[in-house]
Scaffold this active site. Structure first.
Site, PDB file in Angstrom:
ATOM      1  CG  MET A  44      33.040  46.762 -51.184  1.00  0.00           C
ATOM      2  SD  MET A  44      32.804  48.156 -50.065  1.00  0.00           S
ATOM      3  CE  MET A  44      32.443  47.305 -48.522  1.00  0.00           C
ATOM      4  CG  ASP A  46      40.112  42.815 -52.254  1.00  0.00           C
ATOM      5  OD1 ASP A  46      39.285  42.002 -51.831  1.00  0.00           O
ATOM      6  OD2 ASP A  46      41.074  42.481 -52.964  1.00  0.00           O
ATOM      7  CD  GLN A  62      38.772  44.718 -56.901  1.00  0.00           C
ATOM      8  OE1 GLN A  62      38.698  43.698 -57.542  1.00  0.00           O
ATOM      9  NE2 GLN A  62      39.193  45.854 -57.445  1.00  0.00           N
ATOM     10  CD1 TRP A  70      34.537  39.438 -56.741  1.00  0.00           C
ATOM     11  CD2 TRP A  70      34.342  38.340 -58.685  1.00  0.00           C
ATOM     12  NE1 TRP A  70      35.657  39.698 -57.489  1.00  0.00           N
ATOM     13  CE2 TRP A  70      35.567  39.042 -58.687  1.00  0.00           C
ATOM     14  CE3 TRP A  70      34.001  37.599 -59.817  1.00  0.00           C
ATOM     15  CZ2 TRP A  70      36.456  38.995 -59.757  1.00  0.00           C
ATOM     16  CZ3 TRP A  70      34.889  37.557 -60.885  1.00  0.00           C
ATOM     17  CH2 TRP A  70      36.105  38.240 -60.844  1.00  0.00           C
ATOM     18  CG  PHE A 102      41.312  41.921 -60.377  1.00  0.00           C
ATOM     19  CD1 PHE A 102      40.009  42.042 -60.846  1.00  0.00           C
ATOM     20  CD2 PHE A 102      41.828  40.642 -60.198  1.00  0.00           C
ATOM     21  CE1 PHE A 102      39.227  40.920 -61.121  1.00  0.00           C
ATOM     22  CE2 PHE A 102      41.064  39.509 -60.462  1.00  0.00           C
ATOM     23  CZ  PHE A 102      39.759  39.643 -60.920  1.00  0.00           C
ATOM     24  CD  GLU A 225      43.707  36.681 -53.250  1.00  0.00           C
ATOM     25  OE1 GLU A 225      43.255  36.301 -54.331  1.00  0.00           O
ATOM     26  OE2 GLU A 225      42.987  36.867 -52.252  1.00  0.00           O
ATOM     27  CD1 TRP A 307      38.561  36.110 -50.794  1.00  0.00           C
ATOM     28  CD2 TRP A 307      36.641  36.186 -51.928  1.00  0.00           C
ATOM     29  NE1 TRP A 307      38.603  37.223 -51.605  1.00  0.00           N
ATOM     30  CE2 TRP A 307      37.436  37.285 -52.319  1.00  0.00           C
ATOM     31  CE3 TRP A 307      35.388  36.039 -52.513  1.00  0.00           C
ATOM     32  CZ2 TRP A 307      37.015  38.223 -53.268  1.00  0.00           C
ATOM     33  CZ3 TRP A 307      34.962  36.970 -53.453  1.00  0.00           C
ATOM     34  CH2 TRP A 307      35.772  38.040 -53.821  1.00  0.00           C
TER      35      TRP A 307
HETATM   36  C1  FRU Z   1      41.323  39.525 -52.957  1.00  0.00           C
HETATM   37  C2  FRU Z   1      41.203  39.488 -54.472  1.00  0.00           C
HETATM   38  C3  FRU Z   1      42.392  40.166 -55.122  1.00  0.00           C
HETATM   39  C4  FRU Z   1      41.855  40.567 -56.456  1.00  0.00           C
HETATM   40  C5  FRU Z   1      40.421  40.938 -56.121  1.00  0.00           C
HETATM   41  C6  FRU Z   1      39.427  40.618 -57.196  1.00  0.00           C
HETATM   42  O1  FRU Z   1      40.113  39.449 -52.288  1.00  0.00           O
HETATM   43  O2  FRU Z   1      41.072  38.150 -54.925  1.00  0.00           O
HETATM   44  O3  FRU Z   1      43.545  39.353 -55.183  1.00  0.00           O
HETATM   45  O4  FRU Z   1      42.575  41.636 -57.016  1.00  0.00           O
HETATM   46  O5  FRU Z   1      40.086  40.221 -54.954  1.00  0.00           O
HETATM   47  O6  FRU Z   1      38.184  41.154 -56.896  1.00  0.00           O
END
Ligand code: FRU
Length: 512
Positions: A44, A46, A62, A70, A102, A225, A307
């Site tokens: 998981m 965002d 996400q 990821w 996304f 973002e 990240w």
């Molecule tokens: C932020 C991000 C967003 C994108 C998503 C992809 O963590 O990079 O910008 O939409 O994660 O998983």
């Protein structure tokens, strides 16, 4: 996204292949939080589409349901009556011919402006086309719609997606949509590489560019973002807060949430000044945005990772949790207006009998474990002092591991040091001491710390300074010591075990 993939140290295809083939490491139930959301299994990042609807908080996220790193993004889904006890629901949105799903937001379309139905829930998200990315088209991120007519249970994608096409900007994503009363239009706040672009629409389908903000303002150590835009009142005046998540370039390295306070007239955002400010200074709050449709309350939730190392944190069979819900406000200190974050009032419902001790004069080191009846690793500690000086709060275990949280008077900084708090070797950037400026000039302070197995969230000075850190101790950190070389007296210290209403493992629903 290229930058993101470089950061992850792999190509998309490699990430997928790895995720599908990597064996699932032994389960780590000891790191499963009790009152923070985690998916039952898999990756998981965002929080997405957070919307309050008919008494239920919806959290989408996400999600990669086929692996623990990821991969091709879906929108996972969870619901809660209080943002603390969550029920995982079936996956809401799957990747399709336009790409991965996304980040984005959701609104209640009370007046049926989009024509999907009165009161429809409408999700506005980024379609990320991996084929376009591979071909370096620079047009592979586009904004699309999906809607639900049964209170979020099932979702249909709009047949004419995408509704906002990419003009040729590589990073063009994470739409946050809200209704603007002044213009009677929807406003989309979109992250566009190194700035925010605002769009407006009468119907969520046709979008007109209004303005750009921030190319030369704020922190730019990485890509902008996951933005958010909302009003907040202070002293009878209305201000607008623009949240811009940034990766990398955060105050303690990697990803973090910055914000601007200013005015928004439905077309243009004008900041009060150019000072860079952070909603959370710790390394482990990212992609934080707020819930839609919560009236006068402004409720914020972030992804509790970074990240820099998110793909390697030693939890299994899931990876990552969300933060606790936080209620945002504004506060003036000197000539500056700051965003404040306070634990949402709902957290009080978890408290099970506080143990409070008074007038604790700390000189050198005192062990308070017995006095505070500290036995749990899911608890809240509060410390109040009328005269703040340098001190260290040491959370320890029988293995000799220690998480150190404190205040350094000379630097006027709060800090959290996890370098000796258990497993750190999974990524070179994980160990270390994170710092945050103290923004209050007051002599005394009140510090609140929320612990939930593998995380701590610090709130100081009425929410002026917030820090989030994750850690992975080999045994629960249940001993509590205080150290103050110069001496500090705490008028009150209290320890409150936190027990959620629905305990145990989250329901395994919606897993494939
Ligand atoms: C932020 C991000 C967003 C994108 C998503 C992809 O963590 O990079 O910008 O939409 O994660 O998983």
């Amino acid at each position: 996204m290229n930058r993101l993939l470089t950061l992850l140290g792999c190509s998309l295809l490699a990430a997928t292949a790895y995720a599908q083939q990597a064996p699932v490491p032994p389960a780590t139930p000891q790191y499963r939080p009790a009152y923070h959301f985690t998916p039952a299994a898999h990756w998981m990042n965002d929080p997405n589409g957070m919307v309050y609807h008919q008494g239920t908080y919806h959290l989408f996220f996400q999600y990669y349901p086929d692996g623990m790193t990821w991969g091709p993004m879906h929108w996972g889904h969870a619901t809660s009556p209080d943002m603390l006890s969550w029920k995982e629901q079936p996956i809401a949105l799957y990747p399709d011919s336009l790409g991965y799903i996304f980040s984005g937001s959701a609104v209640v379309d009370a007046n049926n402006t989009a024509g999907f139905g009165k009161g429809a829930l409408v999700a506005i998200f980024t379609h990320h086309d991996p084929k376009g990315e591979k071909a370096s088209t620079d047009k592979y991120q586009n904004q699309s719609l999906a809607y639900s007519l049964d209170a979020g249970k099932t979702w249909k994608k709009y047949a004419q997606n995408p509704v906002l096409k990419n003009p040729g900007i590589k990073d063009f994503r994470d739409p946050k949509v809200s209704w603007n009363e002044a213009t009677k239009k929807w406003v989309m706040t979109l992250a566009t590489l190194d700035r925010i672009t605002f769009y407006s629409s009468p119907n969520l389908k046709d979008w007109t560019k209004e303005s750009e903000f921030g190319q030369k303002l704020g922190a730019h150590g990485g890509v902008w973002e996951c933005p958010d835009l909302f009003p907040l009142a202070l002293g009878g005046r209305n201000y607008w807060v623009l949240i811009v998540n940034l990766n990398p370039g955060g105050p303690n390295g990697g990803s973090a949430t910055q914000y601007f306070v200013g005015q928004f007239d439905g077309h243009t955002f004008t900041p009060l000044n150019d000072k860079t400010k952070w909603a959370d200074y710790g390394p482990d709050e990212y992609a934080g945005v707020t819930w839609a449709n919560t009236g006068n309350r402004r409720l914020f939730l972030g992804w509790m990772s970074n990240w820099e190392y998110a793909n390697q944190v030693p939890t299994s069979p899931w990876r990552s949790a969300m933060t606790i819900p936080r209620e945002l406000g504004l506060r003036q200190e000197g000539s500056e207006i700051y965003l404040t974050s306070k634990p949402a009032a709902e957290l009080a419902g978890l408290a099970k009998g506080a143990t409070t001790i008074q007038n604790v004069a700390v000189k050198n080191t005192v062990d308070l474990t017995a006095q505070l009846k500290a036995t749990a690793d899911k608890h809240k500690l509060t410390l109040k002092t009328a005269q703040l000086g340098s001190f260290e709060l040491l959370l320890g275990n029988a293995a000799g591991e220690e998480l150190v949280i404190g205040y350094d008077k000379a630097a006027n900084q709060y800090f959290i040091d996890r370098s000796k708090a258990g497993q750190v070797g999974f990524n070179a950037k994980f160990a270390g001491r994170a710092t945050a400026p103290r923004l209050s000039p007051a002599a005394g302070t009140e510090l609140t710390l929320y612990f939930d197995a593998a995380s701590v969230e610090l709130f100081a000075d009425q929410g002026l300074t917030t820090m989030t850190d994750i850690f992975f101790a080999s045994k629960p950190l249940t001993t509590v010591k205080l150290r103050a070389a110069q001496g500090v007296t705490f008028q009150e210290i209290s320890n409150t075990p936190l027990v959620p209403k629905a305990t145990g493992k989250p329901a395994v629903v919606g897993q494939r």
